[in-house]
Design a protein around this motif. Structure first.
Motif, mmCIF file in Angstrom:
data_model
loop_
_atom_site.group_PDB
_atom_site.id
_atom_site.type_symbol
_atom_site.label_atom_id
_atom_site.label_comp_id
_atom_site.label_asym_id
_atom_site.label_seq_id
_atom_site.Cartn_x
_atom_site.Cartn_y
_atom_site.Cartn_z
ATOM 1 N N VAL A 116 61.968 14.500 12.366
ATOM 2 C CA VAL A 116 63.000 14.712 13.203
ATOM 3 C C VAL A 116 62.290 15.717 14.245
ATOM 4 O O VAL A 116 63.140 16.255 15.194
ATOM 5 N N SER A 132 61.031 16.864 17.352
ATOM 6 C CA SER A 132 61.032 16.580 18.875
ATOM 7 C C SER A 132 62.041 15.415 19.008
ATOM 8 O O SER A 132 61.924 14.852 20.276
ATOM 9 N N ASP A 133 62.880 15.130 18.320
ATOM 10 C CA ASP A 133 63.628 13.911 18.184
ATOM 11 C C ASP A 133 64.801 14.303 19.530
ATOM 12 O O ASP A 133 65.393 15.492 19.390
ATOM 13 N N ASP A 134 65.624 13.501 20.061
ATOM 14 C CA ASP A 134 66.651 13.802 20.940
ATOM 15 C C ASP A 134 66.394 14.900 22.145
ATOM 16 O O ASP A 134 67.194 15.352 22.488
#
Lengths: 511, 100
Positions: A95, A97-99
């Motif tokens: 996860v 650098s997600d979103d």
């Protein structure tokens, strides 16, 4: 009602000792520390060793480092996470650098995050989950209430499936606040703090502390933690057992004349400090002690900081002792390791493990001054305290040498806390008397026993090593190094002969 | 506009209010992009793998896959203007001209 909280092995050497069993099983434990305090290494090792040592598969949820980076960085520990991933024992939930850069419009939750973790847990039948680090969530989303609620839900989900979890989070400073966002610690009943600071010498020093384990006992001390080539290692402080045995039996130092000064040798399980300037005969005194043990079939350990085994063998051989033979027979164990190669905690652990495994009855350490020179004051103190605790824990008798800069420096002896730690203190010294150097040996203190107070002359010969000759009678100020004869007195024959030899040699032009 | 706007909506069907979020979104799309969009609805508890591939954490999340650039909107779409702005489909065109 509730039984004792059960724990799983953490996979971190030493940690299960301070946590009294490991990481709380089926619970979620929060690990908080500033950047660089070792959170990722600690939690990755928990997962890795869980698989390799306990057969418990794991899921690593990474917010900061990409899986490829974690795999690469832990190769230096000799780990092969790649292989575990292929074997379906380790799963990453990436996860990182997600979103980022997304727009928030109205209410939301982290349903996909939890679904992905649940999916990965199911996929590898995980028993352990690491989330490193949730601090990122607080910067990615505006609604902190949502994060708190979702972390609670996550902890509850893990508990329901009897999965042991570690959640790491960031502290901003080494202060009272456990976590940066102030809510993480409410997610878990169990909190571990990692501390990190730079020493005055610019070295990173890490410590670990179990802040709370709800419903379970643990040590509350802050203890050293190192990231070594073999991974993270925690060094619990040795705990002295109260009411230790007291030995009334005396054992020989291997030097007859010294035993006489000590009124029969040193007490078993006592520690003796041999202090003197460089070249005053400390190493050979320590060798005498070890060789004496070997001759009696007693196991011993010789810790030497400055010389290699070969140098030590040659040294011993020059006095007619076959140290190498004793080592090969397993009677004598050598640790020849320059202190700079290891941290103080590692060195102490090495000595501890060797003493306990080898069941050494005699221990010589040459010299404690090297330790003082290499490590900073705090580490030196830790080392000496740990060492004296270790020596008291066993029934071994020990000899420690201490190098004084010159002549006799009483200040030097007391400053190092060694004088109180040592049961016996023996001084070795050179004095100049009427144009000749003489070697002096004297017992400064012997705890629990009387001893001779005389200053004795000794010689070192290749046939016998140290031989105590006799007292300096009628001479004052010996210890200041400016001895003066106060009365003309007959000296022993040995002295006379020596003087005659000296004159003869001088006459022959040898000197 | 020639190519259709390709959208993916990630939701968690266990949540009571998922239906309302879908309806809100659809009404926005029907008024602003009627016939110009394709919407795929994905339930993350059934398709966690797809959420993994698209790197979705929050629900609901709307992803505009094409035309580029890819954009993400998180939440229940309760503010129409913000949704349109988030998709880069806002009607008011205020071109920023940088001086010099």
């Amino acid at each position: 009602m509730a039984g004792k909280l059960s724990k799983v092995a953490s996979g971190i050497p030493g940690f299960d000792e301070i946590s009294q069993g490991g990481i709380p099983k089926g619970r979620t434990t929060l690990i908080s520390g500033i950047s660089g305090s070792g959170k990722t290494a600690f939690s990755a090792q928990f997962l890795y060793k869980g698989i390799t040592d306990c057969g418990e598969n794991g899921v690593f949820v990474t917010f900061e480092e990409a899986p490829a980076d974690i795999i690469r960085n832990t190769k230096s520990f000799g780990w092969n996470i790649d292989k575990l991933v292929k074997e379906n024992k380790w799963a990453f939930v990436d996860v990182s650098s997600d979103d980022s850069g997304s727009v928030e419009v109205g209410r939301y939750d982290l349903g996909a995050f939890l679904a992905r973790i649940a999916y990965a847990v199911e996929k590898v039948k995980a028993k352990r989950v690491v989330i490193d680090s949730v601090a990122v969530l607080f910067t990615s989303y505006q609604d902190q209430g949502v994060i708190r609620r979702e972390l609670h839900k996550l902890a509850a989900n893990l508990k329901k499936s009897n999965v042991t979890g570690i959640i790491t989070t960031e502290r901003q400073f080494e202060d009272r606040q456990i976590s940066r966002y102030g809510v993480e610690e409410f997610v878990s009943d169990n909190v571990i703090l990692l501390h990190s600071s730079l020493s005055s010498q610019g070295e990173r020093e890490r410590t670990i502390e179990v802040l709370k384990f709800r419903g379970s006992s643990h040590d509350s001390e802050e203890v050293p933690m190192l990231v070594t080539v073999e991974g993270v290692v925690v060094y619990p402080r040795l705990k002295p057992k109260p009411g230790g045995k007291i030995f009334l039996q005396k054992i020989s130092t291997g030097i007859k004349g010294l035993d006489k000064l000590l009124c029969g040798g040193v007490y078993k399980n006592s520690s003796t400090l041999i202090t003197g300037a460089s070249g005053s005969g400390k190493t050979i005194t320590a060798l005498h002690f070890i060789v004496e043990g070997a001759k009696r079939g007693e196991k011993s350990l010789f810790v030497e900081f400055e010389e290699s085994p070969d140098q030590l063998y040659r040294n011993a051989a020059s006095f007619g002792w076959d140290l190498e033979k004793y080592v090969k027979k397993g009677l004598v164990k050598l640790i020849c390791h320059y202190p700079a190669g290891l941290k103080a905690e590692q060195y102490l652990k090495l000595i501890q493990d060797t003493v306990l495994a080898h069941k050494a009855k005699r221990i010589a350490l040459d010299s404690i001054s090297d330790i003082k020179r290499i490590y900073n004051e705090r580490k030196f103190h830790t080392f000496v305290t740990g060492l004296s605790t270790l020596l008291k824990m066993t029934d071994a008798t020990s000899v420690l040498t201490n190098t004084t800069p010159q002549l006799l420096e009483m200040k030097e002896i007391s400053e190092t806390h060694l004088s109180t730690a040592a049961d016996n203190i023996i001084i070795l010294k050179y004095v100049e008397l009427e144009g000749r150097m003489h070697r002096v040996i004297s017992v400064l203190k012997q705890r629990g026993s009387k001893h001779e107070k005389d200053l004795m002359e000794f010689e070192v010969t290749s046939s016998a090593g140290i031989t105590v000759l006799g007292p300096f009678k009628g001479i004052e100020n010996l210890m200041n190094g400016t001895a003066r004869r106060i009365l003309q007195m007959e000296l022993g024959n040995g002295r006379k002969e020596a003087e005659r030899d000296f004159i003869a040699e001088a006459a022959a032009g040898k000197i | 506009m020639t190519a259709k706007c390709l959208l993916k909506l990630y939701i968690l069907k266990q949540k009571a209010d998922f239906q309302k979020a879908i309806e809100t979104l659809k009404s926005i799309l029907e008024t602003e992009l009627k016939g110009l969009y394709l919407l795929e609805v994905i339930n993350v508890s059934e398709n966690p793998q797809q959420a993994e591939e698209d790197r979705i954490l929050a629900t609901p999340t709307l992803v505009k896959v094409s035309p580029p650039p890819v954009r993400k909107i998180i939440g229940d779409f309760s503010d129409k203007e913000k949704v349109l702005a988030g998709l880069g489909l806002t009607t008011e065109k205020k071109e920023k001209v940088s001086p010099g």
